[in-house]
Design a protein around this motif. Structure first.
Motif, PDB file in Angstrom:
ATOM      1  N   SER A  45      27.999  34.054 -62.859  1.00  0.00           N
ATOM      2  CA  SER A  45      28.111  34.288 -61.419  1.00  0.00           C
ATOM      3  C   SER A  45      28.958  33.221 -60.727  1.00  0.00           C
ATOM      4  CB  SER A  45      26.718  34.290 -60.781  1.00  0.00           C
ATOM      5  OG  SER A  45      26.139  32.989 -60.881  1.00  0.00           O
ATOM      6  N   GLY A  46      29.121  32.080 -61.377  1.00  0.00           N
ATOM      7  CA  GLY A  46      29.826  30.973 -60.751  1.00  0.00           C
ATOM      8  C   GLY A  46      28.992  30.250 -59.710  1.00  0.00           C
ATOM      9  N   LEU A  47      27.689  30.549 -59.698  1.00  0.00           N
ATOM     10  CA  LEU A  47      26.795  29.962 -58.697  1.00  0.00           C
ATOM     11  C   LEU A  47      25.795  28.987 -59.300  1.00  0.00           C
ATOM     12  CD1 LEU A  47      26.209  33.163 -56.552  1.00  0.00           C
ATOM     13  CD2 LEU A  47      27.559  31.156 -55.924  1.00  0.00           C
ATOM     14  N   GLU A  48      26.101  28.482 -60.480  1.00  0.00           N
ATOM     15  CA  GLU A  48      25.219  27.506 -61.105  1.00  0.00           C
ATOM     16  C   GLU A  48      25.893  26.138 -61.075  1.00  0.00           C
ATOM     17  OE1 GLU A  48      23.931  28.853 -64.982  1.00  0.00           O
ATOM     18  OE2 GLU A  48      23.838  30.926 -64.277  1.00  0.00           O
ATOM     19  N   LYS A  49      25.063  25.115 -61.227  1.00  0.00           N
ATOM     20  CA  LYS A  49      25.580  23.751 -61.216  1.00  0.00           C
ATOM     21  C   LYS A  49      24.908  22.937 -62.305  1.00  0.00           C
ATOM     22  CE  LYS A  49      22.288  22.029 -57.776  1.00  0.00           C
ATOM     23  NZ  LYS A  49      21.416  21.194 -58.579  1.00  0.00           N
ATOM     24  N   LYS A  50      25.527  21.843 -62.638  1.00  0.00           N
ATOM     25  CA  LYS A  50      24.946  20.868 -63.557  1.00  0.00           C
ATOM     26  C   LYS A  50      25.038  19.529 -62.849  1.00  0.00           C
ATOM     27  CE  LYS A  50      25.558  18.790 -68.110  1.00  0.00           C
ATOM     28  NZ  LYS A  50      26.469  18.683 -69.251  1.00  0.00           N
ATOM     29  N   GLY A  51      23.920  18.827 -62.765  1.00  0.00           N
ATOM     30  CA  GLY A  51      23.874  17.577 -62.021  1.00  0.00           C
ATOM     31  C   GLY A  51      23.621  17.863 -60.552  1.00  0.00           C
ATOM     32  N   GLY A  52      23.633  16.803 -59.781  1.00  0.00           N
ATOM     33  CA  GLY A  52      23.506  17.006 -58.340  1.00  0.00           C
ATOM     34  C   GLY A  52      22.451  16.165 -57.663  1.00  0.00           C
ATOM     35  N   ASP A  53      21.489  15.614 -58.432  1.00  0.00           N
ATOM     36  CA  ASP A  53      20.473  14.733 -57.863  1.00  0.00           C
ATOM     37  C   ASP A  53      20.672  13.349 -58.477  1.00  0.00           C
ATOM     38  OD1 ASP A  53      19.206  16.703 -56.270  1.00  0.00           O
ATOM     39  OD2 ASP A  53      18.111  17.420 -58.015  1.00  0.00           O
ATOM     40  N   TYR A  54      20.833  12.346 -57.596  1.00  0.00           N
ATOM     41  CA  TYR A  54      21.183  11.008 -58.072  1.00  0.00           C
ATOM     42  C   TYR A  54      20.299   9.961 -57.410  1.00  0.00           C
ATOM     43  CZ  TYR A  54      25.266  13.626 -59.525  1.00  0.00           C
ATOM     44  OH  TYR A  54      26.088  14.559 -60.100  1.00  0.00           O
ATOM     45  N   SER A  55      19.852   8.976 -58.197  1.00  0.00           N
ATOM     46  CA  SER A  55      19.118   7.812 -57.690  1.00  0.00           C
ATOM     47  C   SER A  55      20.013   6.602 -57.861  1.00  0.00           C
ATOM     48  CB  SER A  55      17.824   7.595 -58.482  1.00  0.00           C
ATOM     49  OG  SER A  55      16.835   8.465 -58.048  1.00  0.00           O
ATOM     50  N   ILE A  56      20.305   5.940 -56.745  1.00  0.00           N
ATOM     51  CA  ILE A  56      21.204   4.800 -56.764  1.00  0.00           C
ATOM     52  C   ILE A  56      20.633   3.688 -55.884  1.00  0.00           C
ATOM     53  CG2 ILE A  56      23.234   6.184 -57.294  1.00  0.00           C
ATOM     54  CD1 ILE A  56      23.956   6.283 -54.396  1.00  0.00           C
ATOM     55  N   VAL A  57      21.248   2.510 -55.936  1.00  0.00           N
ATOM     56  CA  VAL A  57      20.765   1.373 -55.149  1.00  0.00           C
ATOM     57  C   VAL A  57      21.878   0.855 -54.245  1.00  0.00           C
ATOM     58  CG1 VAL A  57      19.028   0.660 -56.834  1.00  0.00           C
ATOM     59  CG2 VAL A  57      21.301  -0.324 -56.941  1.00  0.00           C
TER      60      VAL A  57
END
Length: 144
Positions: A45-57
């Motif tokens: 569908s082209g509507l999926e993702k990989k990654g996207g949530d990040y914890s950084i300082v």
């Protein structure tokens, strides 16, 4: 006149300058740590993702590579996140763009861009492909 000026300075000196001390983890000018890639436009569908949530300082440099398959146009908007980071540069097709602010990253076709930044202010900041939020093309940056 001199008395008025002296009393003004005395009054200003009595005001606490800040109730919170500023601090940052890490070394601001150090080598950027690569975050896992954000890939959008995946799946049939082209509507999926990989990654996207990040914890950084705060105070640490990061790089984030954003890749698009081009199956769906995606204008990545993250106004609060963009307002609370220092943008070192954006690389697009081996071209460096140095800028003082960012409104959105629009990917109309297949391609990639890499964002180099330093996290400045702690908080939870969301990003989304404008108009595709209901399709779960969203994520968040947690800055500590």
């Amino acid at each position: 006149m001199a008395r008025r000026l002296a009393s003004t300075f005395a009054a200003l000196a009595a005001i606490p300058l800040a109730t919170h001390s500023a601090s940052a983890e890490g070394y601001l000018a150090g080598k950027a740590e690569a975050l896992p890639d954000l890939e959008i436009g995946l799946g049939d569908s082209g509507l999926e993702k990989k990654g996207g949530d990040y914890s950084i300082v705060t105070g640490k440099g990061y790089s984030l590579k954003i890749k698009s398959t081009g199956k769906h146009e995606c204008a990545i908007v993250a106004p609060q996140f963009f307002a609370n980071i220092y943008i070192r540069k954006v690389e697009i097709n081996k071209v460096e763009v140095k800028l003082s602010g960012l409104h959105e990253i629009e990917m109309e076709e297949e391609g990639e861009a890499e964002l180099y930044f330093v996290a400045i202010r702690p908080g939870e900041y969301t990003w989304a492909c404008r108009g595709l939020e209901a399709k779960n093309l969203t994520g968040k940056f947690s800055i500590k």
